[in-house]
Design an enzyme around this catalytic site. Structure first.
Site, PDB file in Angstrom:
ATOM      1  N   LYS A   1       0.865  -1.188   0.000  1.00 14.25           N
ATOM      2  CA  LYS A   1       0.000   0.000   0.000  1.00 14.25           C
ATOM      3  C   LYS A   1       0.894   1.228   0.000  1.00 14.25           C
ATOM      4  O   LYS A   1       1.800   1.330   0.831  1.00 14.25           O
ATOM      5  CB  LYS A   1      -0.874  -0.024   1.268  1.00 14.25           C
ATOM      6  CG  LYS A   1      -1.600   1.278   1.588  1.00 14.25           C
ATOM      7  CD  LYS A   1      -2.967   1.338   0.970  1.00 14.25           C
ATOM      8  CE  LYS A   1      -3.757   2.573   1.410  1.00 14.25           C
ATOM      9  NZ  LYS A   1      -4.300   2.466   2.761  1.00 14.25           N
TER      10      LYS A   1
ATOM     11  N   ASP B   1     -13.078   1.350   3.892  1.00 14.98           N
ATOM     12  CA  ASP B   1     -12.314   1.976   4.980  1.00 14.98           C
ATOM     13  C   ASP B   1     -12.863   1.600   6.359  1.00 14.98           C
ATOM     14  O   ASP B   1     -12.666   2.342   7.332  1.00 14.98           O
ATOM     15  CB  ASP B   1     -12.250   3.508   4.839  1.00 14.98           C
ATOM     16  CG  ASP B   1     -10.821   4.022   4.960  1.00 14.98           C
ATOM     17  OD1 ASP B   1      -9.942   3.249   5.385  1.00 14.98           O
ATOM     18  OD2 ASP B   1     -10.583   5.194   4.632  1.00 14.98           O
TER      19      ASP B   1
HETATM   20 ZN    ZN Z   1      -7.885   3.293   4.403  1.00  5.51          ZN
END
Ligand code: ZN
Length: 439
Positions: free
Chosen positions: A218, A351
């Site tokens: 990421k 999220d």
């Molecule tokens: Zn995130």
């Protein structure tokens, strides 16, 4: 199988029976796939590959894998009877943060021990699974809690979804992942934070994360909403740094997911070859066309802004971040429209972790409100999520050879997408975790 529940018991008793089982923490902690074959029957099922609803169906399962899809009852097999329910593949959330306690202030998070983050994680993964999510791509966590959760679930020690994890998200100094932005300058950088500058440091961090067990990388390609002293519109990392992350990850057969709100960061990360853009709040038609051209996935995370801006500030967000959130909110849905218009590949992501795990089910309705058909919304969280993760054929589909990851809802989600907010029954790898556990 000890009993064959009737349809009515599925609807009325499902929730109660799972609560009792989990509260007792007895057999589920060591749940294993059964060693025998059985079938799951429901009146309806969503064929996400063909994009149609069909029924009735008997899904025959051999241990943890779907063996066949049949339209008549198989002979000699025990049947889990789901009556009038609608069967779907287990859901996939491509953007979660499963380690750590939800609702901690930034300072509380900094002070939290890895052990307390892990204990919170055990609850998070259970809530996620019980909401219907049988796979998660977890895009950033500290202290290797994500690795520990993934491995404990895989070993059958705790109930939770299949996980693909990123470990530390790579951030430039002063970027979205640099939590020293709010501390004095004596705080120094090290590898166990992911804060890197220049291609050599990026390369080393990618190698370090993979050494520690990361399934994907990421990067934080723009500023963020919940971090201090950065701007979501500003680009994080140079093009060379992004490209280095992609190349180094690819060398070890990993993909890169890029957090990017600002338009420039979105376009740069896509051109650098990342697999997916997370959030993409300021994506306009031009940026969407770049994603389309490059084949880059878009993971929207539209729901998260609502709990962030909820009255009374239950998540204890700082004033600085609330101000950023109010601005970003106005752009996120128009970014979604641009992606739909350009035909960008979209995978469901939420999220979760910023808000309570399990609540990501509310993401579906927003996708439909903003222009997806209910089938497209379901596909984003099944077949598309599987594609993005690289597990096509194994998850996100009710097909022979796929894991027996199945969920059931009580009424047609194609008529009312919010049925997915009320998942009644969850099976992962042939093991029932929610609803009637009659085996
Ligand atoms: Zn995130």
């Amino acid at each position: 199988m000890h009993s064959v529940p009737r349809a009515s018991s599925f609807v009325s008793c499902a929730a109660l029976s799972i609560v009792a089982t989990l509260a007792g923490l007895v057999p589920l902690a060591h749940a294993q796939a059964p060693s025998h074959r059985f079938a799951v029957h429901a009146a309806h099922w969503i064929d996400v590959r063909a994009g149609v609803e069909r029924g009735p169906v008997w899904v025959t399962v051999d241990r943890d894998t779907i063996e066949a899809i049949r339209s008549s009852a198989p002979e000699g097999l025990e049947v889990i009877e789901l009556g009038d329910a609608v069967l779907l593949p287990g859901l996939i959330d491509c953007h979660t943060h499963l380690s750590g306690r939800v609702g901690r202030s930034p300072l509380e998070s900094l002070k939290a021990s890895a052990a307390s983050e892990a204990i919170a994680g055990v609850n998070n993964v259970r809530q996620t699974l019980l909401a219907g999510f049988t796979t998660c791509r977890d895009v950033g966590g500290g202290e290797l809690v994500d690795i520990a959760l993934r491995d404990a679930i895989k070993a059958g020690d705790i109930p939770g979804p299949r996980m693909r994890v990123a470990t530390w998200a790579l951030s430039m100094t002063g970027g979205h992942g640099d939590d020293t932005n709010q501390l004095d300058y004596h705080w120094h950088n090290d590898m166990a934070r992911g804060v890197v500058d220049g291609v050599d440091e990026v390369r080393k961090q990618v190698r370090f994360n993979i050494q520690q067990g990361a399934d994907l990388i990421k990067i934080l390609a723009s500023g963020g909403v919940l971090s201090a002293r950065d701007d979501p519109r500003h680009t994080g990392f140079s093009f060379e740094e992004m490209k280095t992350a992609v190349e180094e990850a690819a060398r070890q057969e990993r993909f890169v997911a890029a957090h990017a709100h600002g338009k420039e960061g979105i376009i740069m990360a896509s051109n650098a070859g990342v697999r997916s853009i997370e959030h993409a709040s300021y994506m306009d038609d031009e940026a969407a066309r770049v994603l389309k051209k490059n084949g880059t996935w878009y993971v929207p995370t539209l729901y998260v802004i609502e709990p962030i801006l909820a009255p009374g500030n239950p998540l204890k967000i700082t004033e600085e971040s609330l101000a950023k959130a109010r601005v970003v909110k106005n752009h996120m849905r128009s970014a979604f429209h641009s992606a739909l218009k350009a035909g960008v590949k979209i995978a469901f992501g939420t999220d979760a972790g910023v808000f309570r795990h399990g609540d990501q089910v509310h993401e579906f309705k927003i996708y439909v409100d903003e222009g997806m058909t209910p089938m497209q919304a379901i596909q984003s969280a099944t077949i598309s999520g599987a594609d993005l993760i690289g597990w096509s054929g194994r998850i996100g589909t009710i097909s022979p050879g796929a894991f027996a990851d199945l969920i059931a809802v009580g009424a047609d989600p194609l008529k009312d997408i919010t049925e997915l907010e009320r998942v009644k029954w969850v099976m992962k790898g042939g093991v029932v975790y929610k609803g009637e556990t009659g085996r």
